[in-house]
Motif scaffolding. Structure first.
Motif, PDB file in Angstrom:
ATOM      1  N   GLY A 432       8.059   6.878  -5.171  1.00 40.89           N
ATOM      2  CA  GLY A 432       7.376   6.229  -4.047  1.00 40.89           C
ATOM      3  C   GLY A 432       7.164   7.168  -2.879  1.00 40.89           C
ATOM      4  O   GLY A 432       7.478   6.838  -1.728  1.00 40.89           O
ATOM      5  N   LEU A 433       6.610   8.367  -3.177  1.00 43.88           N
ATOM      6  CA  LEU A 433       6.559   9.400  -2.141  1.00 43.88           C
ATOM      7  C   LEU A 433       5.254   9.468  -1.355  1.00 43.88           C
ATOM      8  O   LEU A 433       5.162  10.180  -0.374  1.00 43.88           O
ATOM      9  CB  LEU A 433       6.812  10.778  -2.776  1.00 43.88           C
ATOM     10  N   ALA A 434       4.226   8.721  -1.803  1.00 44.06           N
ATOM     11  CA  ALA A 434       2.920   8.921  -1.165  1.00 44.06           C
ATOM     12  C   ALA A 434       2.966   8.544   0.317  1.00 44.06           C
ATOM     13  O   ALA A 434       3.710   7.657   0.726  1.00 44.06           O
ATOM     14  CB  ALA A 434       1.874   8.085  -1.887  1.00 44.06           C
ATOM     15  N   LEU A 435       2.179   9.254   1.104  1.00 38.36           N
ATOM     16  CA  LEU A 435       2.071   8.949   2.531  1.00 38.36           C
ATOM     17  C   LEU A 435       1.492   7.551   2.712  1.00 38.36           C
ATOM     18  O   LEU A 435       0.619   7.137   1.959  1.00 38.36           O
ATOM     19  CB  LEU A 435       1.131   9.951   3.211  1.00 38.36           C
ATOM     20  N   VAL A 436       1.949   6.855   3.739  1.00 36.30           N
ATOM     21  CA  VAL A 436       1.399   5.541   4.030  1.00 36.30           C
ATOM     22  C   VAL A 436       0.062   5.739   4.733  1.00 36.30           C
ATOM     23  O   VAL A 436      -0.007   6.323   5.808  1.00 36.30           O
ATOM     24  CB  VAL A 436       2.367   4.751   4.936  1.00 36.30           C
ATOM     25  N   SER A 437      -1.011   5.312   4.063  1.00 36.53           N
ATOM     26  CA  SER A 437      -2.323   5.510   4.686  1.00 36.53           C
ATOM     27  C   SER A 437      -2.797   4.191   5.299  1.00 36.53           C
ATOM     28  O   SER A 437      -3.847   4.135   5.910  1.00 36.53           O
ATOM     29  CB  SER A 437      -3.319   6.032   3.645  1.00 36.53           C
TER      30      SER A 437
END
Ligand SMILES: [Zn+2]
Length: 497
Positions: A432-437
């Motif tokens: 769950g590493l993706a940046l919060v966009s």
């Protein structure tokens, strides 16, 4: 028994080291040196054998042309002269993993001789003379069963696997390497590293030190400083990583120096390198007069490569390593120091392949030399053996470029890669590493950071934009690092200025 060691600096203050390096390279030919048996690694024991490589009476060897071709190409790449005519010789000794009781090798007529390789250490070039590169065959492998150490002492019985017996080897022997001073261990490491790079470029071997397809013996002697003589040498066998080449040479410098400074003499002997403890121990005594009763191999015709063939093979050589380095440095725009660090870390090919996969040069350098070289150091692993491949690094960088990851999160993807958790995309998903966009989530975090830090917000309203750092930090903390810091900054300034 532990050896007494002199400090490295004290040793170098009194003595000049002389290095000698012997490298055995297993060629990657499909078949063995003198028979048609396959050479694939890891097959069931004794399934890749025939009467010739088992040395059964009446069997006749035939030379593998591809192996001769590889030997000549290696010789040419090392600036050697190629023999117009040379023979194989029998080296007679008894060892259970050598079924013929002699090794087919070359003695006073090597296929390649009198060459050199220029080795760079810290921007300085050291010319390492090549005495010879000759053809021979590998032995089988003994397996000692029972006992605790895996060594023959204390074992209940031994088994022999002849699959490796007869695989083509090239032994490359340097002339004594003098005048390297305190850089001797680094020159030794750089020589083996550059030789490996060169062999890889030639495509003649897979040069895996950890699998034994490239094995190095480190010879070392000390002489009183400025005496210009050669001292008695020891030969440390089978040093199986670049790092160990440097460590073993350094250890022997310190050990020899302590022996000599104590008024004793160094025994000419083989030594064993112990990777775990970082020491060498005595092997067997060795003299120059070891009598192997060499004689020309009567069952093989001499090898007489025509000059036309040698010229054809010369035309197949890849770009020489120093020219390649200069070209890549130009293409990538690296400074001398950046290039030197890249080469020194053994990362040239890795960086090259990462760039070829679409990563900008500085980004490729940053990941390999910053993040991955540090991890390799921490775990005492070669950078190429970390299990991270150029395609992974290229993918991580493209995730950064797309805005899916920031550098902080990218480092966590490398954690996952090193732990064998799959591809970069799989790791981003699983961890769950993706940046919060999601702008709503970001805006909410920005608002709550402003509300929680009214004094900081007032400073920014008063024009002290530098104070925004504290709010960005608060938002990043709230978002557990998974926010694009630049976007957070924009949102803060939109609200307060
Ligand atoms: Zn065979």
């Amino acid at each position: 028994m532990t050896d007494t060691l002199l400090s490295y600096d004290a040793a170098l203050a009194e003595f000049d080291p002389a290095l000698g390096l012997e490298v055995h390279v297993e060629l990657n030919t499909a078949t063995k040196m003198f028979c048609g048996c396959p050479t694939a690694f890891g097959a069931e024991p004794n399934t890749q054998t025939c009467p010739t490589c088992l040395g059964l009476p009446g069997s006749m060897p035939v030379v593998n042309t591809v192996a001769v071709e590889s030997a000549i190409r290696i010789g040419l790449a090392l600036n050697c002269r190629i023999a117009e005519w040379c023979r194989f010789a029998r080296k007679n000794y008894f060892y259970p993993d050598m079924p013929k009781n002699f090794q087919t090798s070359q003695y006073d007529e090597p296929i390649a001789f009198d060459g050199y390789m220029d080795v760079e250490v810290d921007g300085e070039t050291h010319r390492v003379g090549i005495e010879r590169a000759h053809m021979e065959e590998d032995t089988g492998k003994s397996l000692h069963v029972g006992g605790s150490s895996g060594r023959i002492h204390g074992a209940d019985y031994s088994l022999v696997d002849y699959n490796r017996a007869g695989i083509p080897l090239i032994e490359i022997v340097t002339k004594p390497v003098l005048g390297t001073g305190d850089k001797a261990p680094e020159v030794a490491r750089a020589y083996v590293g550059q030789l490996r790079e060169l062999l890889l470029g030639l495509g003649v071997s897979d040069v895996r030190m950890e699998q034994g397809s490239l094995r190095c013996d480190v010879n070392l002697s000390l002489a009183p400083k400025g005496s210009g003589t050669l001292g008695t040498r020891t030969e440390t066998k089978n040093v199986n990583s670049l790092r160990s080449v440097e460590r073993a040479a350094r250890y022997e410098v310190q050990r020899h120096a302590a022996v000599l400074a104590g008024g004793r003499r160094v025994f000419q002997e083989t030594r064993h390198w112990h990777e775990d403890t970082g020491v060498t121990t005595s092997g067997r005594e060795k003299s120059d007069a070891d009598d192997y009763r060499y004689f020309p191999e009567p069952d093989l015709v001499p090898v007489a490569p025509s000059r036309e063939w040698v010229a054809e093979l010369r035309a197949t050589l890849p770009e020489p390593p120093h020219e390649r380095r200069a070209r890549l440095q130009r293409e990538w725009g690296f400074s001398d120091l950046e290039m030197r660090d890249t080469v020194g870390a053994g990362a040239l090919g890795l960086v090259e392949d990462t760039i070829a996969a679409g990563t900008p040069p500085q980004a490729a350098r940053k990941w390999w030399l910053g993040e991955l070289a540090r991890r390799a150091n921490e775990t005492e692993t070669e950078i190429g053996a970390l299990g991270v491949v150029p395609a992974d690094v290229a993918r991580v960088q493209s995730l950064v470029d797309e805005g899916t990851l920031n550098d902080q999160l990218a480092r966590q993807v490398f954690d996952g890669l090193l732990a064998g958790e799959g591809t970069p995309d799989e790791i981003v998903a699983a961890r769950g590493l993706a940046l919060v966009s999601d702008e709503h989530a970001l805006s909410a975090a920005v608002d709550s950071a402003i509300a929680a830090n009214p004094d900081v917000a007032d400073k920014i309203r008063d024009g002290k934009v530098a104070a925004a750092g504290a709010l960005i930090g608060a938002v990043m903390k709230e978002m557990r690092g998974q926010a694009d810091a630049n976007r957070v900054r924009e949102l803060i300034l939109e609200r307060l200025t």
